[in-house]
Design an enzyme around this catalytic site. Structure first.
Site, PDB file in Angstrom:
ATOM      1  CG  HIS A  84      -2.047  -1.013   1.114  1.00  0.00           C
ATOM      2  ND1 HIS A  84      -2.846  -1.374   2.175  1.00  0.00           N
ATOM      3  CD2 HIS A  84      -2.476  -1.764   0.069  1.00  0.00           C
ATOM      4  CE1 HIS A  84      -3.721  -2.298   1.779  1.00  0.00           C
ATOM      5  NE2 HIS A  84      -3.511  -2.556   0.514  1.00  0.00           N
ATOM      6  CB  ALA A  99       1.506  -7.949  17.229  1.00  0.00           C
TER       7      ALA A  99
HETATM    8  N1  APR Z   1      -1.747  -7.099  18.176  1.00  0.00           N
HETATM    9  C1  APR Z   1      -2.312  -7.822  17.173  1.00  0.00           C
HETATM   10  N2  APR Z   1      -3.361  -7.419  16.455  1.00  0.00           N
HETATM   11  C2  APR Z   1      -3.919  -6.236  16.787  1.00  0.00           C
HETATM   12  C3  APR Z   1      -3.406  -5.411  17.805  1.00  0.00           C
HETATM   13  C4  APR Z   1      -2.268  -5.895  18.528  1.00  0.00           C
HETATM   14  N3  APR Z   1      -1.728  -5.194  19.538  1.00  0.00           N
HETATM   15  N4  APR Z   1      -4.165  -4.287  17.884  1.00  0.00           N
HETATM   16  C5  APR Z   1      -5.097  -4.401  16.934  1.00  0.00           C
HETATM   17  N5  APR Z   1      -4.970  -5.575  16.273  1.00  0.00           N
HETATM   18  C6  APR Z   1      -5.772  -6.104  15.169  1.00  0.00           C
HETATM   19  C7  APR Z   1      -7.216  -5.672  15.210  1.00  0.00           C
HETATM   20  O1  APR Z   1      -7.956  -6.599  15.988  1.00  0.00           O
HETATM   21  C8  APR Z   1      -7.612  -5.721  13.739  1.00  0.00           C
HETATM   22  O2  APR Z   1      -8.051  -7.017  13.365  1.00  0.00           O
HETATM   23  O3  APR Z   1      -5.254  -5.560  13.987  1.00  0.00           O
HETATM   24  C9  APR Z   1      -6.298  -5.440  13.023  1.00  0.00           C
HETATM   25  C10 APR Z   1      -6.207  -4.056  12.408  1.00  0.00           C
HETATM   26  O4  APR Z   1      -7.164  -3.950  11.402  1.00  0.00           O
HETATM   27  P1  APR Z   1      -7.318  -2.653  10.472  1.00  0.00           P
HETATM   28  O5  APR Z   1      -7.297  -1.427  11.306  1.00  0.00           O
HETATM   29  O6  APR Z   1      -8.463  -2.904   9.591  1.00  0.00           O
HETATM   30  O7  APR Z   1      -5.944  -2.626   9.645  1.00  0.00           O
HETATM   31  P2  APR Z   1      -5.531  -3.408   8.338  1.00  0.00           P
HETATM   32  O8  APR Z   1      -6.125  -4.765   8.287  1.00  0.00           O
HETATM   33  O9  APR Z   1      -4.056  -3.287   8.238  1.00  0.00           O
HETATM   34  O10 APR Z   1      -6.193  -2.504   7.231  1.00  0.00           O
HETATM   35  C11 APR Z   1      -5.958  -2.794   5.874  1.00  0.00           C
HETATM   36  O11 APR Z   1      -7.074  -0.798   5.095  1.00  0.00           O
HETATM   37  O12 APR Z   1      -7.246   1.282   6.059  1.00  0.00           O
HETATM   38  C12 APR Z   1      -6.787   0.588   4.951  1.00  0.00           C
HETATM   39  O13 APR Z   1      -4.973   0.802   3.465  1.00  0.00           O
HETATM   40  C13 APR Z   1      -5.310   0.746   4.840  1.00  0.00           C
HETATM   41  O14 APR Z   1      -3.541  -0.888   4.876  1.00  0.00           O
HETATM   42  C14 APR Z   1      -4.801  -0.546   5.423  1.00  0.00           C
HETATM   43  C15 APR Z   1      -5.877  -1.547   5.038  1.00  0.00           C
END
Ligand code: APR
Ligand code: ZN
Length: 226
Positions: free
Chosen positions: A105, A212
């Site tokens: 991205h 994580a």
């Molecule tokens: N450890 C592990 N997982 C975690 C933690 C943590 N400390 N904190 C949050 N999470 C998890 C949440 O439960 C959720 O499932 O990480 C995930 C984050 O999800 P999103 O905010 O949707 O992020 P992501 O999946 O990377 O989004 C994908 O969408 O916003 C667009 O382009 C942007 O790259 C991004 C894409």
């Protein structure tokens, strides 16, 4: 053993990088999701630049965490047998020591000139429309992939998934395609490491829940002790 790792916003959450979906607040009254589109940029480029300028500036206030560091350790051990793909636009994998990160991205620390197509390392703001170092045109945009745009290096990612022994998704909600489909393209074993079961968790062979910074170092230790 060839491994593909996909990371999402969850891996950087404990470093203090606000995610799109987990953040409760609005940004200057806007849903951040509505700022990350080509339409938003065409309609109000100043607004979109300010949003990304703030996020870029915030990078200097956060540090990589134990999960980023564990993946850098994995790269040291596996070399080219690891493909680390991230949906994150932050630079925490690099700052933890990973040298070959595929930013599907894009990156906050890069600017893309829409006039001459050059890409430049970029650490300052863009809202004041600095000239492109190559062509001088004031046409630099954040080198990030917005909703409706095609992620980078999809062919390479697809080939690696089709050939891998193990695919691991870390800290991603499984809501944004094509990354959410990687688990279905992967040939080998599949593992999800996430705070809670993601939307796509059922598609994985195994899933572990937790932060994580705990799950990732433990999993890397396990893999390297085999
Ligand atoms: N450890 C592990 N997982 C975690 C933690 C943590 N400390 N904190 C949050 N999470 C998890 C949440 O439960 C959720 O499932 O990480 C995930 C984050 O999800 P999103 O905010 O949707 O992020 P992501 O999946 O990377 O989004 C994908 O969408 O916003 C667009 O382009 C942007 O790259 C991004 C894409
Ligand atoms: Zn240019």
């Amino acid at each position: 053993m060839s491994v593909v790792v996909l990371t999402g916003a969850g891996i950087s959450a404990e470093s203090g990088v606000p995610t799109f979906r987990d953040s409760d607040g609005l940004w200057e009254g806007h849903d951040p999701m509505t700022v990350a589109t080509p339409e938003a940029y065409a309609a109000d480029p100043d607004l979109v630049h300010r949003f990304y300028d703030e996020r870029r500036a915030a990078l200097s206030r956060v540090r990589p965490n134990a999960a980023h560091q564990a993946l850098a350790r994995l790269e040291q051990a596996l070399g080219d047998d690891l493909l680390l793909v991230t949906q994150n636009v932050d630079d925490l994998h690099e700052r933890a020591g990973s040298e070959r990160v595929l930013h599907m991205h894009g990156r906050l620390a890069a600017a893309w000139c829409t006039a001459c197509d050059a890409r430049h390392e970029w650490h300052g703001p863009l809202a004041h429309r600095p000239p492109c170092p190559d062509c001088g045109s004031r046409s630099l945009r954040p080198d990030v992939v917005w909703f409706g745009e095609i992620p980078y290096e999809m062919d390479r990612i697809e080939r690696a998934l089709e050939a891998c022994d193990l695919f691991v998704a870390i800290g991603t909600s499984g809501t944004v395609y094509p990354a959410a489909a990687f688990v279905h393209w992967a040939q080998g074993d599949t593992l999800e490491l996430n705070l809670d079961a993601s939307l796509g968790a059922d598609g994985f062979g195994r899933a572990r829940q937790g932060p994580a910074t705990e799950l990732v170092p433990a999993w890397v230790d396990e893999l390297l002790s085999r």
